[in-house]
Design an enzyme around this catalytic site. Sequence first.
Site, mmCIF file in Angstrom:
data_model
loop_
_atom_site.group_PDB
_atom_site.id
_atom_site.type_symbol
_atom_site.label_atom_id
_atom_site.label_comp_id
_atom_site.label_asym_id
_atom_site.label_seq_id
_atom_site.Cartn_x
_atom_site.Cartn_y
_atom_site.Cartn_z
ATOM 1 N N GLU A 160 8.928 15.955 15.658
ATOM 2 C CA GLU A 160 9.449 15.761 14.298
ATOM 3 C C GLU A 160 8.690 16.724 13.378
ATOM 4 O O GLU A 160 7.506 16.556 13.121
ATOM 5 C CB GLU A 160 9.215 14.325 13.844
ATOM 6 C CG GLU A 160 9.811 14.087 12.482
ATOM 7 C CD GLU A 160 9.499 12.719 11.919
ATOM 8 O OE1 GLU A 160 8.352 12.260 12.025
ATOM 9 O OE2 GLU A 160 10.414 12.110 11.348
ATOM 10 N N LYS A 186 0.864 -1.196 0.000
ATOM 11 C CA LYS A 186 0.000 0.000 0.000
ATOM 12 C C LYS A 186 0.891 1.233 0.000
ATOM 13 O O LYS A 186 1.473 1.591 1.022
ATOM 14 C CB LYS A 186 -0.920 0.048 1.222
ATOM 15 C CG LYS A 186 -1.995 1.122 1.013
ATOM 16 C CD LYS A 186 -2.589 1.676 2.272
ATOM 17 C CE LYS A 186 -1.872 2.841 2.862
ATOM 18 N NZ LYS A 186 -1.765 4.035 1.999
ATOM 19 N N GLU A 235 9.411 1.331 10.980
ATOM 20 C CA GLU A 235 10.445 2.362 10.764
ATOM 21 C C GLU A 235 9.729 3.691 10.928
ATOM 22 O O GLU A 235 8.943 4.083 10.059
ATOM 23 C CB GLU A 235 11.019 2.260 9.347
ATOM 24 C CG GLU A 235 11.793 1.003 9.069
ATOM 25 C CD GLU A 235 13.148 0.995 9.740
ATOM 26 O OE1 GLU A 235 13.579 2.050 10.249
ATOM 27 O OE2 GLU A 235 13.776 -0.066 9.782
ATOM 28 N N CYS A 276 13.389 11.266 7.435
ATOM 29 C CA CYS A 276 13.360 10.870 8.843
ATOM 30 C C CYS A 276 14.717 10.989 9.541
ATOM 31 O O CYS A 276 14.771 11.203 10.739
ATOM 32 C CB CYS A 276 12.842 9.443 8.944
ATOM 33 S SG CYS A 276 13.719 8.339 7.831
HETATM 34 P P1 NAD Z 1 2.053 8.512 7.916
HETATM 35 O O1 NAD Z 1 2.323 7.755 9.156
HETATM 36 O O2 NAD Z 1 1.007 9.562 7.936
HETATM 37 O O3 NAD Z 1 1.622 7.512 6.731
HETATM 38 C C1 NAD Z 1 2.443 6.447 6.330
HETATM 39 C C2 NAD Z 1 1.599 5.404 5.618
HETATM 40 O O4 NAD Z 1 0.661 4.856 6.526
HETATM 41 C C3 NAD Z 1 0.783 5.941 4.438
HETATM 42 O O5 NAD Z 1 0.773 4.970 3.426
HETATM 43 C C4 NAD Z 1 -0.605 6.098 5.039
HETATM 44 O O6 NAD Z 1 -1.652 6.037 4.092
HETATM 45 C C5 NAD Z 1 -0.656 4.893 5.970
HETATM 46 N N1 NAD Z 1 -1.600 5.000 7.081
HETATM 47 C C6 NAD Z 1 -2.031 6.116 7.712
HETATM 48 N N2 NAD Z 1 -2.878 5.764 8.712
HETATM 49 C C7 NAD Z 1 -2.965 4.411 8.704
HETATM 50 C C8 NAD Z 1 -3.657 3.455 9.492
HETATM 51 N N3 NAD Z 1 -4.432 3.823 10.519
HETATM 52 N N4 NAD Z 1 -3.523 2.144 9.200
HETATM 53 C C9 NAD Z 1 -2.709 1.741 8.198
HETATM 54 N N5 NAD Z 1 -2.044 2.593 7.406
HETATM 55 C C10 NAD Z 1 -2.153 3.920 7.661
HETATM 56 O O7 NAD Z 1 3.459 9.072 7.441
HETATM 57 P P2 NAD Z 1 3.785 9.994 6.207
HETATM 58 O O8 NAD Z 1 3.278 11.361 6.502
HETATM 59 O O9 NAD Z 1 3.372 9.318 4.947
HETATM 60 O O10 NAD Z 1 5.396 9.971 6.230
HETATM 61 C C11 NAD Z 1 6.144 10.749 7.077
HETATM 62 C C12 NAD Z 1 6.575 9.963 8.300
HETATM 63 O O11 NAD Z 1 7.295 8.803 7.912
HETATM 64 C C13 NAD Z 1 7.527 10.728 9.182
HETATM 65 O O12 NAD Z 1 7.167 10.547 10.518
HETATM 66 C C14 NAD Z 1 8.875 10.081 8.906
HETATM 67 O O13 NAD Z 1 9.827 10.198 9.923
HETATM 68 C C15 NAD Z 1 8.486 8.675 8.688
HETATM 69 N N6 NAD Z 1 9.533 7.979 7.937
HETATM 70 C C16 NAD Z 1 10.351 7.101 8.609
HETATM 71 C C17 NAD Z 1 11.381 6.450 7.938
HETATM 72 C C18 NAD Z 1 12.281 5.461 8.633
HETATM 73 O O14 NAD Z 1 12.950 4.705 7.936
HETATM 74 N N7 NAD Z 1 12.340 5.427 9.940
HETATM 75 C C19 NAD Z 1 11.580 6.696 6.584
HETATM 76 C C20 NAD Z 1 10.747 7.604 5.943
HETATM 77 C C21 NAD Z 1 9.713 8.226 6.627
#
Ligand code: NAD
Length: 495
Positions: free
Chosen positions: A399, A192, A268, A302
Amino acid sequence: MESIPSDIVLHEKTRAFLERNHTLFIGGEWLEPRSNRYFGTENPANGKELAQVALADEADVDLAVAAARKAFRQTWREEITPAMRSDLLYQLALLMERDRQVLMELETLENGKPLENAAYDVDSAISHFKYYAGWPTKFEGSGIPVDNQHMVYTRREPLGVVGLIVPWNFPLMIAVWKLAPALAAGNCCVLKPAEQTSLTALYLAELIKESGFPDGVYNVVTGPGFPTGEALTSHHGVDKISFTGSTPVGKEIMKTAAASNLKDVSLELGGKSANVIFADADMSKLSESLTWSSFYNTGQECTLGSRIFVHKSRYEEVVDMLSKGAGALKIGDGFHDSDLGPMISRQQQERVLNYIEQGIKQGGELIFDSKVSVPDEGYFMTPKVFVGVGDEQVLNREEIFGPVVTISSFEDNAEVLERANASEYALAAGVWTRDISLAHRFASELEAGTVWINGYDRFNAAVPFGGFKQSGIGKEMGRSAMHLYTREKAIWVAL
Ligand code: NAD
């Protein structure tokens, strides 16, 4: 197409792909969503719609999970040998190399990042498929000496159906960081992508089909967290969720995974990394890295060193270095020689502006704000540097995920260690010093899953990556990811 700047000549495959109907990829076929719903994906450089993409609901996710299960039982596990898996993964890497330009263009259009950065992401994805193509034939179990009456051995087996949920900041690269080891280990996947960035995951489906992977090994369900992500996380037919995204969503996913079928979860999550500069740091090396380790991808990464700590004797120099570096960054759409593209969405831009407002109200001093010109359309933001921010204040605690960093000065090593570790996040950190003992001691005491010494933000498919504390659970990449996507079975044979 209004969302594509008129002076850009896209690869003909990119144009053709954009113009087609973006349905769901399930069981090796392109299927209309059962939900009958579509949603728009936009170009953040101008806020205009790029394409309509299918929205998968529970019924669609159910179909994708069933297709993955069928492929796991009937072909992937039964008919495809480890050597055949290796060939398929390597063939996919070659097709990605062939269509590198298309993948880059789709990534830049939908995410906004400069084409050059998209090239890095695509190359990283290719290198992961090549690296994991080597694993299927080399991932061995063990024999355990117990007594003379038994032979005991262990096998590491694939989990079965794995749900991969990824964010929008590195859409293709992060999807492949999961997909390559999950497939190498023998699982079937339902991916997804984030709702802001679906296109490269869908394009990858074409390449997977062309590579000759059996139907159902890779499935894509596009849509937002609700209903699509939630349907995958709560599904009883899914054996594991591998998630990259924000910490609050990661916590929700753990709860849902536990409440449904106690499926395995790896996470992650967010970061708020400390970048620590000691008095004896090599300033010329630092100057090559500091601007990028602060603002790469418009701060939407991140691992970025968003909390900079510098010894008081070098404080003015570092503030000046970063201000000059940030001031030279060109801001614009990713096709026109820019260094920083837009934020991903209006919502993300507003979120970051809100943090900045709160930071100023709490007494943070905005010591540098770039004055470069910014396009009128789209979600662009200039890089910003704050000083005078305490550890408990929002700019050092949350963050922000935008082009905003803080600089603080310190006097002694114990003080800076405590401040660097005073975060609920623990994803990565940087250490700058010529003192080899200090560097290694400090690296061992930092609470962070990755520490870079005299450099920053280096990645390689062979090196484990993942956070401690609220930055995540489990390590991706390297041998670690083969463990992440397998389970160990012990087998006793009475002799
Ligand atoms: P997000 O958590 O809003 O969404 C991530 C994914 O989860 C998306 O595909 C979203 O549609 C899905 N999602 C949202 N709610 C959900 C639920 N209740 N159930 C299942 N899936 C759900 O994050 P974002 O805004 O897309 O990305 C930014 C975040 O990602 C930041 O916090 C960043 O630090 C983190 N990030 C971490 C890493 C790492 O390797 N640690 C790498 C890249 C990004």
